[in-house]
Motif scaffolding. Structure first.
Motif, PDB file in Angstrom:
ATOM      1  N   UNK A  32       4.251  -5.472   5.281  1.00  0.00           N
ATOM      2  CA  UNK A  32       5.382  -6.189   5.123  1.00  0.00           C
ATOM      3  C   UNK A  32       6.752  -5.234   5.549  1.00  0.00           C
ATOM      4  N   UNK A  33       6.785  -4.134   5.415  1.00  0.00           N
ATOM      5  CA  UNK A  33       7.818  -3.203   5.809  1.00  0.00           C
ATOM      6  C   UNK A  33       7.602  -2.958   7.422  1.00  0.00           C
ATOM      7  N   UNK A  34       6.632  -2.795   7.879  1.00  0.00           N
ATOM      8  CA  UNK A  34       6.502  -2.908   9.476  1.00  0.00           C
ATOM      9  C   UNK A  34       6.825  -4.381  10.230  1.00  0.00           C
ATOM     10  N   UNK A  35       6.297  -5.227   9.673  1.00  0.00           N
ATOM     11  CA  UNK A  35       6.788  -6.428   9.873  1.00  0.00           C
ATOM     12  C   UNK A  35       8.283  -6.587  10.022  1.00  0.00           C
ATOM     13  N   UNK A  36       8.988  -6.158   8.782  1.00  0.00           N
ATOM     14  CA  UNK A  36      10.455  -6.452   8.676  1.00  0.00           C
ATOM     15  C   UNK A  36      11.166  -5.701   9.715  1.00  0.00           C
ATOM     16  N   UNK A  37      10.498  -4.248   9.928  1.00  0.00           N
ATOM     17  CA  UNK A  37      11.301  -3.355  10.784  1.00  0.00           C
ATOM     18  C   UNK A  37      11.084  -3.932  12.283  1.00  0.00           C
ATOM     19  N   UNK A  38       9.950  -4.311  12.477  1.00  0.00           N
ATOM     20  CA  UNK A  38       9.819  -5.025  13.998  1.00  0.00           C
ATOM     21  C   UNK A  38      10.575  -6.181  14.234  1.00  0.00           C
ATOM     22  N   UNK A  39      10.714  -6.999  13.193  1.00  0.00           N
ATOM     23  CA  UNK A  39      11.636  -8.067  13.391  1.00  0.00           C
ATOM     24  C   UNK A  39      13.173  -7.977  13.444  1.00  0.00           C
ATOM     25  N   UNK A  40      13.607  -6.577  12.823  1.00  0.00           N
ATOM     26  CA  UNK A  40      14.911  -6.368  12.925  1.00  0.00           C
ATOM     27  C   UNK A  40      15.304  -5.864  14.317  1.00  0.00           C
ATOM     28  N   UNK A  41      14.270  -5.035  14.897  1.00  0.00           N
ATOM     29  CA  UNK A  41      14.444  -4.376  16.252  1.00  0.00           C
ATOM     30  C   UNK A  41      15.377  -3.287  16.336  1.00  0.00           C
ATOM     31  N   UNK A  42      15.650  -2.586  15.134  1.00  0.00           N
ATOM     32  CA  UNK A  42      16.661  -1.560  15.025  1.00  0.00           C
ATOM     33  C   UNK A  42      16.150  -0.741  13.751  1.00  0.00           C
ATOM     34  N   UNK A  43      16.771   0.571  13.696  1.00  0.00           N
ATOM     35  CA  UNK A  43      16.539   1.371  12.716  1.00  0.00           C
ATOM     36  C   UNK A  43      17.197   0.929  11.407  1.00  0.00           C
ATOM     37  N   UNK A  44      16.471   0.769  10.332  1.00  0.00           N
ATOM     38  CA  UNK A  44      16.893   0.369   9.029  1.00  0.00           C
ATOM     39  C   UNK A  44      16.947   1.359   7.924  1.00  0.00           C
ATOM     40  N   UNK A  45      17.884   1.439   7.000  1.00  0.00           N
ATOM     41  CA  UNK A  45      17.709   2.418   5.912  1.00  0.00           C
ATOM     42  C   UNK A  45      16.679   2.067   4.935  1.00  0.00           C
ATOM     43  N   UNK A  46      16.517   2.982   4.029  1.00  0.00           N
ATOM     44  CA  UNK A  46      15.470   2.563   3.047  1.00  0.00           C
ATOM     45  C   UNK A  46      15.999   1.364   2.035  1.00  0.00           C
ATOM     46  N   UNK A  47      17.406   1.582   1.903  1.00  0.00           N
ATOM     47  CA  UNK A  47      17.911   0.495   1.160  1.00  0.00           C
ATOM     48  C   UNK A  47      17.798  -0.969   1.613  1.00  0.00           C
ATOM     49  N   UNK A  48      17.969  -0.994   2.822  1.00  0.00           N
ATOM     50  CA  UNK A  48      18.068  -2.293   3.526  1.00  0.00           C
ATOM     51  C   UNK A  48      16.378  -2.815   3.434  1.00  0.00           C
TER      52      UNK A  48
END
Length: 114
Positions: A32-48
């Motif tokens: 889920x985390x990998x999917x979320x990061x891939x869809x965001x297309x940018x670096x994300x914080x742990x909080x996000x």
């Protein structure tokens, strides 16, 4: 070739089957985390990223650490905040190479001439 004989052979597939990578990707929350990061297309914080999952912040942090150790993510610290990003090129090249190695193991089809 028999399985025992095949296990004695070395081939590119042996070096490309990375147990740490598959173990890291073999857990639903990490996927889920990998999917979320891939869809965001940018670096994300742990909080996000914690907002993407139904688990505690500290659990998300541990999952991200596992993914980073396996080479799936990179972590960059800015002040007190850690941002994670997918290693797109590394990950796609690893899977592409593995797919080619698997394909090269496939038995050749015999032509059916009557």
């Amino acid at each position: 070739m028999k399985p025992q004989e095949a296990s004695q052979c070395c081939g590119p597939i042996d070096d490309l089957l990375d147990a740490e990578l598959f173990k890291a990707l073999g857990e639903r929350t990490r996927l889920q985390l990998v999917s979320c990061l891939a869809k965001c297309g940018r670096p994300c914080s742990v909080t996000e990223l914690a907002e993407c999952c139904a688990v505690d912040f500290s659990v998300v942090s541990r999952h991200l650490s596992v993914l980073e150790k396996a080479g799936v993510l990179t972590a960059t610290k800015q002040g007190r905040t850690v941002f994670y990003e997918i290693r797109y090129k590394h990950l796609s090249e690893a899977f592409r190479s593995l797919a080619k190695a698997i394909e090269s193991c496939r038995p050749k089809r015999r032509s059916s001439k009557a």
